[in-house]
Design an enzyme around this catalytic site. Sequence first.
Site, PDB file in Angstrom:
ATOM      1  N   GLU A  41       4.286   5.271  -3.942  1.00 47.96           N
ATOM      2  CA  GLU A  41       3.099   5.775  -3.248  1.00 47.96           C
ATOM      3  C   GLU A  41       2.271   6.702  -4.134  1.00 47.96           C
ATOM      4  O   GLU A  41       1.053   6.716  -4.043  1.00 47.96           O
ATOM      5  CB  GLU A  41       3.489   6.460  -1.938  1.00 47.96           C
ATOM      6  CG  GLU A  41       3.946   5.479  -0.864  1.00 47.96           C
ATOM      7  CD  GLU A  41       2.882   4.431  -0.508  1.00 47.96           C
ATOM      8  OE1 GLU A  41       1.678   4.712  -0.614  1.00 47.96           O
ATOM      9  OE2 GLU A  41       3.277   3.304  -0.145  1.00 47.96           O
ATOM     10  N   TYR A 124      -1.615  12.617   2.316  1.00 51.04           N
ATOM     11  CA  TYR A 124      -1.325  11.193   2.122  1.00 51.04           C
ATOM     12  C   TYR A 124       0.140  10.952   1.754  1.00 51.04           C
ATOM     13  O   TYR A 124       0.861  10.202   2.421  1.00 51.04           O
ATOM     14  CB  TYR A 124      -2.244  10.566   1.052  1.00 51.04           C
ATOM     15  CG  TYR A 124      -1.829   9.142   0.803  1.00 51.04           C
ATOM     16  CD1 TYR A 124      -2.263   8.125   1.646  1.00 51.04           C
ATOM     17  CD2 TYR A 124      -0.936   8.819  -0.214  1.00 51.04           C
ATOM     18  CE1 TYR A 124      -1.829   6.826   1.484  1.00 51.04           C
ATOM     19  CE2 TYR A 124      -0.488   7.520  -0.390  1.00 51.04           C
ATOM     20  CZ  TYR A 124      -0.945   6.529   0.458  1.00 51.04           C
ATOM     21  OH  TYR A 124      -0.500   5.244   0.296  1.00 51.04           O
ATOM     22  N   ASP A 142      -4.718   5.377   3.341  1.00 51.25           N
ATOM     23  CA  ASP A 142      -5.081   5.255   1.927  1.00 51.25           C
ATOM     24  C   ASP A 142      -6.485   4.658   1.868  1.00 51.25           C
ATOM     25  O   ASP A 142      -7.110   4.409   2.909  1.00 51.25           O
ATOM     26  CB  ASP A 142      -4.051   4.406   1.165  1.00 51.25           C
ATOM     27  CG  ASP A 142      -4.304   2.919   1.346  1.00 51.25           C
ATOM     28  OD1 ASP A 142      -4.768   2.526   2.431  1.00 51.25           O
ATOM     29  OD2 ASP A 142      -4.051   2.144   0.396  1.00 51.25           O
ATOM     30  N   CYS A 202     -14.055 -11.868   6.230  1.00 49.59           N
ATOM     31  CA  CYS A 202     -14.037 -11.679   7.680  1.00 49.59           C
ATOM     32  C   CYS A 202     -13.643 -12.958   8.421  1.00 49.59           C
ATOM     33  O   CYS A 202     -13.051 -12.903   9.505  1.00 49.59           O
ATOM     34  CB  CYS A 202     -15.392 -11.200   8.174  1.00 49.59           C
ATOM     35  SG  CYS A 202     -15.913  -9.688   7.345  1.00 49.59           S
ATOM     36  N   THR A 304     -11.353   5.923 -15.945  1.00 48.28           N
ATOM     37  CA  THR A 304     -11.911   5.826 -14.598  1.00 48.28           C
ATOM     38  C   THR A 304     -13.389   6.161 -14.555  1.00 48.28           C
ATOM     39  O   THR A 304     -14.175   5.464 -13.945  1.00 48.28           O
ATOM     40  CB  THR A 304     -11.175   6.789 -13.648  1.00 48.28           C
ATOM     41  OG1 THR A 304      -9.805   6.798 -14.008  1.00 48.28           O
ATOM     42  CG2 THR A 304     -11.338   6.354 -12.206  1.00 48.28           C
TER      43      THR A 304
END
Length: 373
Positions: A41, A124, A142, A202, A304
């Site tokens: 996690e 979290y 998350d 969807c 990032t």
Amino acid sequence: MPLTLKSASSFIRNLLAWYRIHKRDLPWRRTHDPYKIWVSEVMLQQTTVPAVVPHYKSWLDAFPDIGDLARAPERKVLKAWQGLGYYQRARNLHRAAKSIVQHWNGKIPGHASDLRKLPGFGPYTTAAVLSLAYGQPYPVIDANARRVMRRVLRLHGEANSGQDKTIQPVLEKIFPVRRGAEFNQALMELGALLCRSRNPRCALCPLQPHCLAFARGEQEVIPKPRFRSYRKITAVVGLIKKDGRYLIQKRPDRGLLAGLWEFPGGKVKPGETPRQALVRELREELGVGISEAPLLGRFSHSYTRFRVDLRAYACRLEGDPKFDSRACRWVRLAEIARYPMPSGSARIVSFLMGRRTEKNNLPGRELWAKLAS
Ligand code: ADE
Ligand code: SF4
């Protein structure tokens, strides 16, 4: 139809039925070991599943249980994390492991108030460990679950956690206590596989009858797409070799890529050429001039929030470098692999070891071999 308690049971039924068929076989889904679930996690925050899987496996080879992690030197911990980014997460895992061994006899506590006191256990991670490892009734939000719920509930706005205070009570109200861990994983999995940031699928989605964004055709504007502007940075490093060893230095313990090792150098400042930056950086860091420095290669890497064009120069110095031996070391190539490095620098090492051919390496290894003493 908004998500009422009445429709909640079909929401949950649809979600769990979909999950049982479509869930990925991920290594942390095959274990009940709280330590392993915790590690997964923490890795999964800010990092995608495909990037995490190999690191997760090699981490558990290096630190099979929490005691192994607690006893490991920080350098080895950061090395196992190399490539995952946000290294503070690794440092916190390490610190929390030590604390759990010391105060909890190596067993990860099962109460939120105890967990929250440990380094790195924010809302979290705490909820994830309590739910996924201990089966306690905590919703886990998350980035994937958040996106699903933002769309289902049609909560407009930026893609951040600002609406969690609206999502949280809804999840608490519908939370299927006896299927809690499965429900949490299912919501995250749906976000990863179907309810993706771009092009959500969807037509295949089991939550479609409950989804307010879908009903309005707003699934692509909720949450508001974030405009990522990559900063571009040019950086230079000097490869300095003496008696078969390279000079590497440790970054400060705080800030960007803290505590990692790299070759001496730094960012090119506005108005400066890369070569001028190299001369300035080596003067500042090592108090020495450069007599010769052919460009060995360019090693780009995306982090990032920025992209680095990293240029490596094979340096011959005008004198001996002066440095603080705690932060700087002469290391053989074969040993450099044991030092945690930012990905860009790690690529230079791969190149020097002959593992990687850069398209744009200029004079090449032959010249380097000739130049280096
Ligand atoms: N993202 C965060 N936690 C996850 C999990 N347990 N499985 C898949 N993706 C996740
Ligand atoms: Fe996401 Fe579309 Fe499913 Fe709504 S219907 S939850 S937008 S995938």
